[in-house]
Design an enzyme around this catalytic site. Structure first.
Site, PDB file in Angstrom:
ATOM      1  N   HIS B 104       0.972  -1.158  -0.004  1.00 27.01           N
ATOM      2  CA  HIS B 104      -0.039  -0.107   0.070  1.00 27.01           C
ATOM      3  C   HIS B 104       0.820   1.307   0.097  1.00 27.01           C
ATOM      4  O   HIS B 104       0.863   1.973  -0.873  1.00 27.01           O
ATOM      5  CB  HIS B 104      -0.804  -0.115   1.116  1.00 27.01           C
ATOM      6  CG  HIS B 104      -1.935   1.286   1.529  1.00 27.01           C
ATOM      7  ND1 HIS B 104      -2.047   1.838   2.570  1.00 27.01           N
ATOM      8  CD2 HIS B 104      -2.468   1.980   0.612  1.00 27.01           C
ATOM      9  CE1 HIS B 104      -2.600   2.864   2.400  1.00 27.01           C
ATOM     10  NE2 HIS B 104      -3.003   3.103   1.329  1.00 27.01           N
ATOM     11  N   HIS B 123      -1.296   1.561   8.139  1.00 27.43           N
ATOM     12  CA  HIS B 123      -2.588   1.867   7.985  1.00 27.43           C
ATOM     13  C   HIS B 123      -3.303   0.404   8.378  1.00 27.43           C
ATOM     14  O   HIS B 123      -4.406   0.541   7.664  1.00 27.43           O
ATOM     15  CB  HIS B 123      -2.878   2.380   6.429  1.00 27.43           C
ATOM     16  CG  HIS B 123      -2.214   3.517   6.108  1.00 27.43           C
ATOM     17  ND1 HIS B 123      -1.013   3.581   5.402  1.00 27.43           N
ATOM     18  CD2 HIS B 123      -2.355   4.813   6.565  1.00 27.43           C
ATOM     19  CE1 HIS B 123      -0.377   4.784   5.308  1.00 27.43           C
ATOM     20  NE2 HIS B 123      -1.344   5.496   5.830  1.00 27.43           N
TER      21      HIS B 123
END
Lengths: 819, 175
Positions: B104, B123
């Site tokens: 990501h 995250h």
């Protein structure tokens, strides 16, 4: 083994690539992206490229100088094959360079003849001919649509034309396209029997907040960063508004905000808040499902009793008196003053605790975090977000009203760090003539169709088969009625157009339904259609939309649409042109004249004819210049080469959404009354499991493109249902087994996913799947004003199959991070 | 970044210290040299070095070993899982290796032995090392790049390829 793309290098964006502004067209947050395009047979180098970075070296975390294979494709632009990279925009204030699992796959989900992606996209109009769908020209397809439609409409009675039309922004929605369909159906015509993409009537999802004077999108996302407390009621932003959560709510928590989460389920949002803020600063109120109204009224009562109210704000900005709007068929609760609301909504801690299943201490804790003034006497800044948990939950009108009541008494609307807002699904982009003729409550279109109503049905990017309620019955009847027309058409193969239209009219007279479907793919309801018209999406046209803080942006067209597909606004215009022509041929000149004014050649023509007519400062050129930060609506002017917007509504304390001249907000006088929608209590009493349902991070929306995306389908080949492991053991179900979920109204299927945090007897099923529609088991009973209550569905569960090979190989581990 | 409890307890090597050891392993490799004009263009999945990562005798169940592949700047983890998995190598078919950069946003992930996942502190994405690096939940738009392994007759484990793009580089084998 998990799906891998086996892509281990990507073409490098050259320094001279074309750059386009892109707002992600999936969720309402509207993250900023940049689309880079350049000719096929060239690329940048590791030392000369778009960003001037040495790409021969490993880049650090959060780098701008990397993109994933999902952000790459080869597409057509002005007829030529070009490389395409769509990557998050580091400079956009909405997302700050973050990409979601949805938006960061935009490029991969473009149609490509070179890479083979999204070959499911419609390229040409299709008509039902010779027993199947045949490709044809726009003129041929629209002639048939116009001739059949003209048979059933009269100048003063268009009630046999049923219309399902999206009202959203992003994707293939937006101001251009809602104006196109709006001008056709509410301008040229006055169609009454219509509905919106995700609900069975043409209505607001949030009538009460609007009736109270409070627009549902009244804050700026930055308010989350400076709030003292964040309240999340019936919403799961880590999954459904991901970068609002990561880029704004997380910053708020890092700045010290406490979080109150109202949700019967422990969501990923709860876990993520605990990770960021620490569990001691997160209060998860795991209420009894459907008891939100009781909780909000108890909080309202307690906060008022403690005197933690903003008396000045109440005096200056809210209605003084008793009842301003009485309860009636259009208003499921009366609206009035603060004192009247105190009387109508009064609920003790003991009552509230009994109904919600919480302790009195939990409710007091929440009230303190929301409203107790700080030690220096200053107001607590509390921002509240809500969404489908209460919108598609119990007693929509009163529950949303009760939450807005709390925002009003604490003076947290129109103030920095405040706001009481829905978080939203799609972006918005609504500009249409008045819908007042539709009425309120609006007609329940899907039930009218089931009952045999309607003769011609125009569908604009709705897929009732996947996303309506009572869907088993709807599909059964819809298939039967449209098949009557197909059989009539098949029986007249080789007939002239006039003979064919006569045959269709005959089938309609016998109870059949002629169905026209405008969409980007051949949808499930499209399988029943007789004419299918191909539309383009955002990026294949210029498109304007606004996000959940009313931020208006222009997505610039960066590629060609598939085949002869057109923007919806131009499809509507061409449909109007053909209706005008046919009506004139039939000698109905006065009626034909109503269809003038659709000579648009581009989407910009539609924008200027619609949105610009009410917002003359806003043009494509100015929006292009405003880039991915755009401008927050309403636009107030144009100064110094910039559009001037409105970061936050109601900062002057004057509330206008209800249209009252006094500018005073109203309170909602809605007491608790149990599960409101018909049939819910009975269903609960006679079935074993709550089938709570909603969206998830990856499987957001309804898979319309993702059903052909290998990365997504590898994770969940069929929709999942999360079940407590002990319940699974009791049912003899293993992880991955296919189960049937069935009740008094229908049945559907799902893959069993063990979820230890699920309460016994309470499951969660993903909504809107193509191969297991949750709506099949949602009963037809709606809240007043025809607001569906999907969340309150009860059913039984039984195993129907061992895990398929595709299901058996997936991971069944917890979604909660372990650091 | 927040540390895994098991790291705090000192029960394993993973993420402790720097990548010096891994760099040593990679130093034995002759990286392919490409002519300047061919940078970033080469054929896919063909030009990987074969690097010795470890010997199977070095591995203990659920004690992750820091590695790097295809070069010293691409951190990874070599794992013996204790049960046979698809794609696993070694006598028990339970040895796997992955990039530890979250696809990501490139944060370095930590291994949770409790449920055999790699977890991102940035995250909160997580990946299942028993399922080929499938993202269990998260924001990445790809599953975790896995290193193709070969075990020779001396028990040496060699990495010889990667099945998806590693975060932070537009070519897995840097030019």
């Amino acid at each position: 083994m998990a799906y891998k793309r086996n892509v281990d290098r990507l073409p490098i964006i050259p320094a001279d690539a074309r750059v386009h502004n892109v707002t992600c067209h999936y969720c309402i947050v509207g993250c900023g992206y940049k689309a880079y395009t350049w000719p096929l047979k060239k690329q940048g180098t590791t030392d000369a490229n778009w960003i001037g970075t040495d790409l021969s070296k490993q880049q650090d975390a959060l780098t701008e100088a990397w993109y994933a294979p999902s952000m790459y494709n080869v597409v057509k632009q002005d007829g030529q094959d070009v490389h395409l990279v769509i990557k998050p925009d580091m400079d956009c204030t909405v997302n700050g360079g973050l990409g979601s699992i949805r938006g960061a796959r935009m490029a991969e989900n473009r149609r490509s003849d070179i890479t083979g992606s999204q070959q499911q996209r419609l390229t040409d109009p299709l008509v039902w001919r010779y027993g199947t769908w045949q490709p044809t020209s726009w003129d041929d397809a629209l002639d048939l649509v116009a001739r059949v439609t003209a048979r059933v409409i009269e100048q003063d009675n268009e009630n046999d034309l049923y219309v399902s039309m999206f009202d959203h922004g992003g994707s293939a929605g937006g101001y251009e396209n809602t104006w196109g369909t709006g001008k056709l159906y509410f301008g040229a015509m006055k169609v009454k029997n219509c509905r919106i993409h995700n609900r069975p009537a043409y209505n607001s999802e949030v009538h009460s907040t609007r009736d109270m004077g409070v627009d549902e999108l009244n804050y700026s996302y930055s308010d989350y960063q400076v709030a003292d407390t964040i309240v999340l009621a019936g919403t799961n932003p880590m999954e459904c508004q991901t970068n609002l959560f990561l880029n704004h709510m997380v910053k708020g928590m890092q700045n010290g905000a406490k979080v109150v989460i109202v949700d019967p389920r422990r969501t990923v949002t709860v876990d993520s808040c605990e990770q960021v803020a620490g569990a001691e600063n997160v209060l998860h109120l795991a209420i009894t499902t459907g008891s939100d109204l009781a909780l909000f009224n108890t909080l309202f009562t307690y906060i008022a009793d403690q005197g933690w109210v903003d008396a000045d704000f109440i005096a200056k900005s809210t209605f003084q008196g008793e009842v301003a709007v009485p309860e009636d068929a259009a208003h499921p609760a009366a609206l009035g003053s603060y004192e009247a609301a105190r009387a109508a909504c009064k609920m003790s801690l003991a009552e509230g605790a009994a109904i919600t299943g919480l302790t009195e201490a939990q409710i007091i804790q929440a009230a303190e975090w929301i409203a107790r003034p700080k030690d220096d006497g200053s107001r607590r800044k509390t921002v509240t977000g809500y969404e489908k948990g209460i919108i598609w939950g119990n007693d929509n009108y009163r529950t949303i009203g009760a939450l807005v009541n709390i925002g009003l008494i604490t003076g947290n609307i129109g103030r920095e760090g405040g706001g009481t807002c829905r978080l939203g699904g799609h972006q918005e982009g609504y500009f249409r003539p008045s819908d007042a003729h539709v009425g309120r409550p609006a007609p329940y279109l899907d039930q009218l169709l089931i009952a045999g109503g309607g003769k011609v049905h125009h569908i604009w990017a709705n897929d009732h088969y996947k996303t309506t309620l009572n869907a088993n019955a709807f599909k059964r009847v819809y298939n039967a009625r449209t098949n009557m027309v197909k059989e009539a058409m098949d029986a007249r193969a080789g007939a002239t157009r006039e003979e064919l239209v006569d045959a269709i009219a005959g089938a309609i007279a016998a109870g059949g339904l002629f169905s026209v479907c405008v969409d980007v793919i051949h949808s499930q309801i499209g399988q029943a259609a007789h004419v299918i018209l191909p539309a383009v999406e955002s990026g294949e046209m210029n498109l304007t939309s606004m996000n959940g803080e009313r931020r208006l942006r222009l997505v610039e067209k960066y590629m060609d649409g598939p085949g002869s597909a057109l923007p919806d606004c131009l499809i509507a215009a061409r449909m109007a042109n053909h209706l005008e022509r046919v009506l004139r041929e039939e000698g109905r000149d006065a009626y034909a004249d109503q269809f003038k004014g659709f000579d648009w050649q581009t989407e910009e023509d539609a924008f200027m004819d619609g949105y610009n007519s009410a917002n003359p400062e806003v043009s494509y050129d100015r929006l292009r210049a405003a880039g991915n930060d755009g401008v927050q609506e309403p636009v107030k002017g144009y100064e110094g080469d910039k559009l001037v917007g409105t970061p936050r509504l109601y900062e002057d304390g004057v509330f206008t959404r209800h249209g009252r001249e006094d500018g005073k907000a109203l309170f909602c006088l809605g007491g608790w009354r149990g599960l409101q929608a018909p049939g819910k209590e009975q269903q609960k009493a006679s079935h074993a499991f709550l089938i709570n349902n909603g969206r998830a991070n990856m499987n957001w929306q309804n898979w319309f493109l993702d059903q052909k995306n290998d990365f997504v389908m590898d994770r969940f080949p069929v929709p999942f249902i999360q079940i407590n492991p002990d319940d699974m053991a009791g049912l003899g179900i293993k992880a991955g087994d296919m189960v049937e979920v069935y009740n008094d109204v229908g049945a559907t299927q799902a893959l069993a996913y063990p979820e230890p945090t699920a309460r016994r007897g309470e499951t969660f099923m993903i909504f809107g799947a193509p191969n297991g529609a949750q709506g099949n088991i949602v009963n037809a009973g709606t809240n007043e004003l025809i607001l569906p209550n999907y969340k309150h569905t009860w059913a039984n569960i039984r195993k129907i199959s061992d895990a398929t090979p595709a299901s058996a190989r997936i991971s069944f581990k917890s979604w909660e991070v372990e650091l | 970044m927040k540390c895994n409890r098991l790291v705090d307890a000192g029960r394993r090597q993973f993420l402790r210290g720097s990548l010096v050891g891994a760099a040593g392993a990679a130093a034995a490799t002759v990286l392919p040299s490409a002519p300047a004009e061919a940078r970033g263009v080469g054929l896919a999945m063909l030009s990987y070095p074969s690097n010795r990562l470890a010997n199977i005798a070095d591995l203990k169940v659920d004690e992750p070993m820091d590695v790097a592949y295809p070069d010293a700047d691409s951190p990874g983890v070599l794992l013996k899982l204790g049960t046979k998995v698809d794609g696993g190598v070694g006598p028990e078919g339970d040895i796997v290796a992955f990039s530890v950069l979250c696809p990501h946003k490139g944060f370095t992930m930590s291994y949770n032995a409790g449920d055999k996942t790699l977890n991102c502190p940035g995250h909160f994405s997580r990946f299942d090392v028993e399922k080929g690096g499938q993202q269990v939940w998260g924001h990445a738009t790809q599953n975790l790049p896995q290193f193709a392994l070969r075990v020779d007759d001396k028990g040496d484990i060699h990495a010889e390829g990667v099945d998806d793009l590693i975060y932070g580089r537009l070519s897995n084998v840097l030019a």
